[in-house]
Design an enzyme around this catalytic site. Structure first.
Site, mmCIF file in Angstrom:
data_model
loop_
_atom_site.group_PDB
_atom_site.id
_atom_site.type_symbol
_atom_site.label_atom_id
_atom_site.label_comp_id
_atom_site.label_asym_id
_atom_site.label_seq_id
_atom_site.Cartn_x
_atom_site.Cartn_y
_atom_site.Cartn_z
ATOM 1 N N ASP A 50 0.807 -1.221 0.000
ATOM 2 C CA ASP A 50 0.000 0.000 0.000
ATOM 3 C C ASP A 50 0.837 1.266 0.000
ATOM 4 O OD1 ASP A 50 -2.159 -1.588 0.079
ATOM 5 O OD2 ASP A 50 -2.935 -0.894 2.017
ATOM 6 N N ALA A 51 1.900 1.247 0.808
ATOM 7 C CA ALA A 51 2.690 2.471 0.953
ATOM 8 C C ALA A 51 3.373 2.826 -0.371
ATOM 9 C CB ALA A 51 3.711 2.296 2.061
ATOM 10 N N ASP A 54 0.730 4.104 -2.674
ATOM 11 C CA ASP A 54 0.329 5.456 -2.303
ATOM 12 C C ASP A 54 1.368 6.486 -2.717
ATOM 13 O OD1 ASP A 54 -1.996 4.496 -1.265
ATOM 14 O OD2 ASP A 54 -1.290 4.449 0.808
ATOM 15 N N LEU A 99 -13.336 8.317 -0.869
ATOM 16 C CA LEU A 99 -13.175 9.366 0.146
ATOM 17 C C LEU A 99 -11.834 10.044 -0.098
ATOM 18 C CD1 LEU A 99 -14.156 7.524 3.473
ATOM 19 C CD2 LEU A 99 -15.376 9.462 2.477
ATOM 20 N N LYS A 131 -12.052 2.939 9.674
ATOM 21 C CA LYS A 131 -12.022 2.705 8.226
ATOM 22 C C LYS A 131 -11.621 1.246 8.052
ATOM 23 C CE LYS A 131 -10.321 4.754 3.947
ATOM 24 N NZ LYS A 131 -10.033 3.497 3.268
ATOM 25 N N CYS A 438 11.824 -30.721 18.203
ATOM 26 C CA CYS A 438 12.930 -31.591 18.563
ATOM 27 C C CYS A 438 12.309 -32.720 19.394
ATOM 28 C CB CYS A 438 13.941 -30.812 19.390
ATOM 29 S SG CYS A 438 15.196 -31.878 20.094
ATOM 30 N N CYS A 444 15.424 -30.516 25.346
ATOM 31 C CA CYS A 444 16.367 -30.045 24.324
ATOM 32 C C CYS A 444 17.014 -28.732 24.761
ATOM 33 C CB CYS A 444 15.663 -29.862 22.983
ATOM 34 S SG CYS A 444 16.594 -28.886 21.795
#
Ligand code: IVH
Length: 716
Positions: A50-51, A54, A99, A131, A438, A444
């Site tokens: 998304d970043a 954007d 929006l 949102k 393990c 262990c």
């Protein structure tokens, strides 16, 4: 057919984005955006986080502002749905708009001011709701019956998804009243259902979904799929109510809820009413703080003018209403480089692949490692060292790698080879379950955890060295620290050459350790992401184990040096260690930190002299001095030296810099002492430091003051 929601939006303020230099670059970016928008809801693959999306759309917007003549037809900045191009064939009764976004209080204030200007009066009040990070749909009810569900598509027409959408929790097949109306809202998948969806999918040999949103989209598109996880729905708007009723937004949502439909207002996040923008800002930060605990993805807050008159008068542009605004939170999924894959063995012997990452900021936290869940998953996700991977941080969970960008895979990359034996003890691996273990289980890691528990810097149990620990573990007498307290002379004696006397001594020193302060117990338990000084800090802050166990993630974050990632890890570790902690408590181990009366007095803010005596290493403003101890201090180990600094109210540090307030120099000090001299940092000889400590313990205020004066420059 692909679904197109249109909720692509910017988390980068276009005002701060760089315009492209050439039209070709601009057009290429538009194409990239369109391709990403097409992939957005297509299921298991994410084309772009998304970043990044954007940021790209913000640069396109900035370019269009700078060179309007370059603007392409149906630019992603204008079209609802970012011009993804795939549209369903069912027309909407009224357009499904998008929006506009803001990213901070300033943007919000500007939006509100603009709204007031348009209205010619102050807006009467606002609602703040979550949102939801899902897909917008419109649900048509005729005489109370759910007849059709349509995706947003391009905002004018969408795709019919009635079949799958009817399964969404919160979207009833029949309303409580036989009314005809259209309810709009978001279809999404909760975090828990997302985990279930991926279990089901991988169980059927399909690749897991990368994100709850793709999981919701994939599920909504799936026709005839015998297995699928539940979808959920929250309404945020309703069309077709009697306009004469002049219902406020809150009123309309209350009515929708009374019909039996789930709403954002009725969600765990709620929908506070606010009279002013200052109240809105407070409500948003409250939502942001709660966001990770809601159990469903929230990518921002939506602020709406509440009064019907305000909404009617403000109206909408072709793209978005003027009466509402989205306040976007930072993205929870980012891309970064996977540096290497490590294999970790947990306390109970569970073997997990862990991704070591190029550090990346995800919603305010720097993430450097993430879980890859298990080896099956790793193979299915097809993730390799060197890949660009999607990393997600959501809920109270450890960050996870959800997938790789296969088109960016370096040619030289090699698939990961899972271990054939336990990387810790070389034992066999039990692969019968998804989580490999393990075969030695708790035993262990027993040696390591016992050695850590008994060490001088933890519980300081004399006579319990590596060799004895090894014997005890091998004999099956001890698998966790609490078992030590059950040992008696009779059990110990048959062990390798142990006589009455040494067995008796060992039992005595084990029993003696029960009185150690809580901070040492905590150190000994070895919680991940906490060392000795963090354990001390936690012990001082919470004072008792019970208080620490009762602490929420937020409570933990009030401790200095504990950020969200560490807080989540500490909480998870305490849950994992709980059985051992309970066993220790049942055996009478002290779990209370003694409160140092001097430090308590300082914290209570006594007068200057008292403060100086109570906490000599505290500055006049109450902040701790940063003190470095280098070389040996008579009578103290290095760790005890650091502990003493903290007891005196300071903060111990390992390296000298301009910000260091004092360096304690003892025998064998090296470059740190020289550096302190170079930088002009005050120096205190180690024997004076020992004196200071003794004077402080004895409550000799005058001596403390003299020693301090000697070392520190007197304030001008
Ligand atoms: S109100 C006219 N409220 O976010 C548009 N939208 O970026 C009215 N969304 O299209 C939308 N939660 O898909 C609204 N509480 C909420 C929402 C919400 C998620 C989505 C919705 C919208 C998109 C805009």
């Amino acid at each position: 057919m692909l679904l197109m929601g249109g909720k692509m939006s910017t988390t980068v303020d276009p005002a701060h984005a760089a315009a492209f230099d050439s039209r070709a670059d601009y057009v290429a970016a538009v194409e990239q955006i369109r391709a990403a928008a097409r992939d957005y809801y297509s299921g298991s693959t994410l084309a772009m986080d998304d970043a990044t999306y954007d940021a790209l759309i913000a640069r396109v917007a900035a370019t269009e502002a700078a060179s309007p003549e370059w603007t392409v037809a149906e630019s992603p900045t204008e079209t609802v749905g970012a011009g993804g191009g795939v549209v369903g064939d069912v027309p909407h009764t009224t357009p499904m708009l998008s929006l506009d976004n803001v990213f901070d209080a300033d943007g919000l204030t500007k939006w509100a001011a603009r709204l007031d200007r348009i209205l010619g009066r102050p807006a009467a009040g606002y609602t703040v709701e979550p949102k939801i990070d899902g897909l917008a749909i419109s649900a048509r009810y005729a005489d109370g019956d759910l007849t059709q569900v349509i995706t947003r598509g391009d905002g004018r027409a969408g795709e019919d998804v009635t079949g799958q959408a009817r399964r969404a929790v919160g979207l009833p097949h029949r309303l409580a009243e036989p009314v005809t109306l259209e309810i709009r809202g978001e279809v999404f998948m909760t975090e828990a259902d997302f985990a279930l969806a991926n279990e089901l999918r991988t169980g059927h040999g399909e690749p897991p979904f990368a994100h709850p949103r793709s999981a919701a989209a994939g599920t909504l598109r799936a026709v005839d799929r015998a297995y699928s996880a539940p979808l959920s729905f929250f309404a945020y708007a309703v069309h077709g109510l009697d306009p004469a009723a002049h219902l406020s937004h809150a009123g309309a949502m209350g009515y929708v809820a009374s019909l039996g439909v789930a709403t954002t207002a009725g969600s765990a996040a709620g929908m506070p009413m606010c009279a002013t923008i200052a109240e809105v800002v407070a409500a948003i930060s409250h939502l942001d703080a709660a966001r990770l605990t809601l159990g469903f993805g929230v990518d921002g807050a939506v602020v709406k003018a509440d009064a019907a008159a305000d909404r009617d008068d403000a109206g909408s542009s072709s793209r978005a209403p003027r009466w509402g605004i989205a306040y976007k939170f930072p993205a929870d999924t980012r891309t970064t480089t996977l540096l290497r894959i490590e294999v970790q063995v947990g306390r109970t012997g569970v073997i997990t692949p862990v991704a070591v990452l190029e550090p990346v900021q995800i919603s305010g936290v720097t993430v450097t490692s993430a879980t890859l869940h298990n080896f099956d998953d790793l193979t299915r996700r097809n993730v390799r060292a060197g890949d660009t991977v999607f990393v997600r941080r959501a809920g109270d969970v450890i960050p996870e790698v959800t997938g790789a960008k296969l088109d960016e895979r370096p040619e030289s990359s090699e698939p990961f080879t899972p271990p054939t034996e336990c990387p810790r003890c070389g034992g066999e691996i039990d692969r019968s379950q998804k989580r490999w273990r393990c075969t030695r289980g708790r035993a262990c890691g027993a040696h390591e955890s016992l050695a850590y528990y008994t060490a001088r810097t933890s519980m300081d149990i004399e006579g319990l060295g590596d060799k004895i620990i090894d014997l005890l573990v091998r004999a099956g007498l001890v698998t966790d620290p609490a078992d030590l307290y059950d040992l008696d002379v009779a059990t110990l004696k048959p062990l390798d050459r142990m006589g009455d006397v040494s067995a008796g001594k060992l039992v005595a020193s084990i029993q003696g350790s029960k009185a150690q302060p809580f901070s040492r117990v905590l150190t000994g338990l070895g919680l991940r992401m906490t060392g000795r000084s963090m354990s001390r800090r936690l012990a001082r802050h919470f004072v008792t184990m019970d208080a620490l166990l009762a602490a929420t993630i937020e409570d933990l974050q009030t401790v200095e040096g504990v950020g969200p990632e560490r807080a989540v890890t500490i909480a998870a570790e305490l849950v994992e260690l709980r059985p051992v902690i309970d066993k220790l408590a049942a055996r009478g181990i002290n779990m209370t930190e003694p409160v140092d009366p001097a430090a308590a007095a300082a914290a209570a803010g006594d007068d200057d002299t008292a403060t100086a005596a109570a906490a000599p290493f505290r500055k006049p403003d109450g902040a701790p001095m940063t003190v470095v101890v280098t070389g040996s201090v008579p009578g103290l180990t290095r760790d005890e030296g650091n502990e003493a600094v903290e007891r005196l109210g300071g903060k111990s540090s390992g390296s000298v810099s301009k910000r260091t307030d004092l360096v304690v120099v003892g025998d064998g000090a090296g470059s740190k002492a020289a550096k302190a001299e170079d930088l002009g940092v005050p120096i205190m000889p180690a024997d004076r430091f020992a004196d200071l400590l003794a004077a402080h313990t004895a409550g000799d205020t005058a001596r403390v003051a003299t020693l301090l004066e000697e070392a520190l420059p007197t304030p001008a």
